[in-house]
Design an enzyme around this catalytic site. Structure first.
Site, PDB file in Angstrom:
ATOM      1  N   GLY A  23     -87.243 -29.886 103.591  1.00 18.56           N
ATOM      2  CA  GLY A  23     -86.875 -30.519 102.621  1.00 18.56           C
ATOM      3  C   GLY A  23     -86.343 -31.398 102.799  1.00 18.56           C
ATOM      4  N   TYR A 152     -83.136 -27.061  84.429  1.00 18.12           N
ATOM      5  CA  TYR A 152     -83.611 -26.354  83.937  1.00 18.12           C
ATOM      6  C   TYR A 152     -82.020 -25.282  84.197  1.00 18.12           C
ATOM      7  CZ  TYR A 152     -85.522 -23.870  88.000  1.00 18.12           C
ATOM      8  OH  TYR A 152     -86.070 -23.514  89.269  1.00 18.12           O
ATOM      9  N   GLY A 194     -85.188 -33.884  89.183  1.00 19.02           N
ATOM     10  CA  GLY A 194     -86.489 -33.557  88.960  1.00 19.02           C
ATOM     11  C   GLY A 194     -87.404 -33.563  90.126  1.00 19.02           C
TER      12      GLY A 194
END
Ligand code: HXC
Ligand code: NAP
Length: 287
Positions: A23, A152, A194
């Site tokens: 990733g 968040y 994001g």
């Protein structure tokens, strides 16, 4: 979508990335290698790390050390630092990127499910930070931490509550040590991405048909998800000496997502321009 640094900008620098086999960790590592860094990648799965190391070495011609390490085990982290030092000498930067996450209504979670995420994300990050920080302080070496959080961390979010609690803790750690360890020339910063498509995140946060139902790009003012190179550019900057005066900062890279979703009237983008024409004509003509 291009690299922004001069080739060789990281020559002689050694960077450790937790969760660096897949990733975003892999993408950041690849770019640092292209810039001349020595790279150390760690995660639980040795075979994944070795495959990534071989692929990245072939693509970039750089040096990659792959060391299996569960960030929840302090002695395994110390082993990574020892092996890094003996292979490359000094360690210049650490990217706390490893994470565990999944979506679930909180009342359906067992306490073990909550623990698993907190242990990887928060405990894993403070274990690595403590071990690398003590190492740098004992050796009187400067160092840079880059912690991967998410937006968040400060808004909170339903359905990923263990992750939100943990990322908030990582952000507090980042800001606290930016102040406390500045005297040792240790900087701490964070990036809040994001949505950036990765198999790890997408399979756990948008499983099955959810990806069709909740297109992440639709929530973003720029109407697209992030490109890994955009994140890699920012990570390289925050790890480099070009950002030497940035300390305790969290840089958001989300196309405007979190602000849009907090803005009281942001949803008015759904109003078509013909309706704005009508509203303009009726303006000031009573309720
Ligand atoms: C509810 C779950 C669950 C799920 C596991 N559990 N998955 N509970 N919903 N989807 C529970 C299990 O039932 C068990 O509790 C406990 O959690 C431990 O589960 P294991 O499967 O034994 O854990 P393990 O094999 O160690 O796997 C850890 C993991 C896994 C976190 C569950 O997903 C993992 O390895 N993740 C690593 C990579 C990752 O998550 N990447 C995504 C990062 S994305 P019981 O009670 O049954 O024993 C990200 C993005 C943030 O962070 C922001 C996006 C914008
Ligand atoms: P990913 O590919 O699943 O990366 C997570 C990595 O963490 C994996 O390589 C995993 O490897 C490693 N890991 C998990 N548990 C570990 C443990 N106990 N010890 C050591 N390593 C462990 O997902 P990603 O999307 O690239 O996420 C990377 C980071 O970006 C995370 O911090 C995530 O919260 C953050 N982020 C991602 C997004 C996004 O949209 N992708 C958005 C915001 C923030 P092993 O399974 O081999 O251990």
């Amino acid at each position: 979508m291009e690299g922004m640094f001069k080739p060789g900008a990281f020559k002689g620098k050694t960077i450790v990335i937790t969760g660096g086999g897949t990733g975003l960790g892999k993408s950041m590592g690849k770019y640092l290698l292209e810039l001349g860094a020595n790279l150390v990648i760690t995660s639980r799965k040795q075979e994944v790390l070795e495959k990534t190391a071989a692929e990245l070495q072939l693509q970039t011609g750089g040096q990659v050390l792959a060391v299996a390490c569960d960030v929840r085990k302090y002695e395994e982290i110390e082993k990574v630092l020892r092996e890094t030092e003996s292979r490359f000498g000094q360690i210049h930067g650490v990217v706390n990127n490893a994470a565990g996450n999944f979506i679930s209504p909180t009342e359906r979670l067992s306490h073990r499910a909550f623990d698993i995420v907190v242990d990887i994300v928060l405990k894993g990050t403070y274990y690595m930070t403590l071990a690398a920080g003590k190492h740098w302080i004992a050796k009187k070496q400067p160092g840079t931490f880059l912690n991967i959080v998410t937006t968040y961390a400060w808004t909170g979010s339903g359905y990923v509550v263990p992750s939100a609690c943990s990322k908030a803790g990582v952000l507090a750690l980042t800001r606290s040590l930016a102040v406390e360890w500045a005297k040792y020339k240790i900087r701490s910063n964070a990036i809040a991405p994001g949505p950036f498509p990765t198999d790890g995140a997408w399979s756990r946060l948008l499983p099955g048909d959810l990806v069709k139902k909740f297109d992440p790009a639709a929530r973003i003012p720029l109407k697209r998800v992030g490109d890994h190179q955009e994140l890699a550019n920012l990570a390289a900057y925050l790890l480099s000496d070009y950002s030497a005066y940035i300390n305790g900062e969290v840089v958001t890279i989300d196309g405007g997502e979190w602000l849009r979703n907090g803005g009281e009237f942001s949803h008015l983008e759904e109003i078509p321009s013909e309706m704005w024409d009508v509203l303009e004509k009726t303006r000031g003509k009573g309720a």
